[in-house]
Design an enzyme around this catalytic site. Sequence first.
Site, PDB file in Angstrom:
ATOM      1  N   ARG A  45      -3.075 -50.360 -12.091  1.00 39.55           N
ATOM      2  CA  ARG A  45      -3.942 -51.479 -11.742  1.00 39.55           C
ATOM      3  C   ARG A  45      -5.350 -51.286 -12.280  1.00 39.55           C
ATOM      4  NH1 ARG A  45      -2.946 -56.029  -9.568  1.00 39.55           N
ATOM      5  NH2 ARG A  45      -0.805 -55.377  -9.188  1.00 39.55           N
ATOM      6  N   HIS A  48      -5.050 -52.140 -15.901  1.00 43.30           N
ATOM      7  CA  HIS A  48      -4.895 -53.591 -16.008  1.00 43.30           C
ATOM      8  C   HIS A  48      -6.232 -54.300 -15.861  1.00 43.30           C
ATOM      9  CE1 HIS A  48      -3.992 -57.585 -14.101  1.00 43.30           C
ATOM     10  NE2 HIS A  48      -3.161 -57.654 -15.121  1.00 43.30           N
TER      11      HIS A  48
END
Length: 236
Positions: A45, A48
């Site tokens: 994450r 990302h």
Amino acid sequence: MNPETRTVDPGTRVVHPIEQESFRRLRARLDTSHFPPLTRAVVERVIHSAADLDYASDLVTDEGALEKAHRALHDGAPVVVDVEMVAAGITRRDTVCRLKDAVSGPGLTRSAHAIRLAYEQVGPGALWVIGCAPTALEELLTLDAAPALVIGLPVGFVGAAESKAALRESGLPAVSNVSEKGGSAVAAAALNALLYHPVPHPESHPVSDPVSHPESHPAPQAESRAGSPSKSKEKS
């Protein structure tokens, strides 16, 4: 659980097809399958949020610390942030940010004073998410905060890397990175990874964030780099 804390069941989160495709492309470029579940969730994450594969080897964390923090978070532990930009990125949980109430003074930045005010409000056992000011992280380390977790990812050329090194040396449960980079988006992303990762029910198999693979993997050594990126060209 604090009755004023807003929590949302991770299982209710609807993942947009764009996010699913983004994670698919991420995994096509970087093999994250060797990470244990929560480490993998945080690494993916954060990457990302920044489109920066180098975080796979720059992040430093510990699976055991993440497991305890994950439980504390889902049990309603307070979440404290250093700036509103971090708070804005954490949309599924109420947060504490005292920057608007803080003032600077001799030897004390406004960000550091905000940390003092937040600690007076929440006490020990909170999760602290610092993504902007190194002085906020430095101030936290002077307090007897007994945190459930410190996500220390401040950014900058002055004091950022040094404050994160001090965090690692403190022995506190933490997510940090070695380099000068960081920021509000990646700090919020690290906390969101724990929020989105469901709590497994007793006598059931662990489940993952809807964009994550459900496999479990052996944990790496404690307090080590998240891992070195293994890159491969994306297949068309």
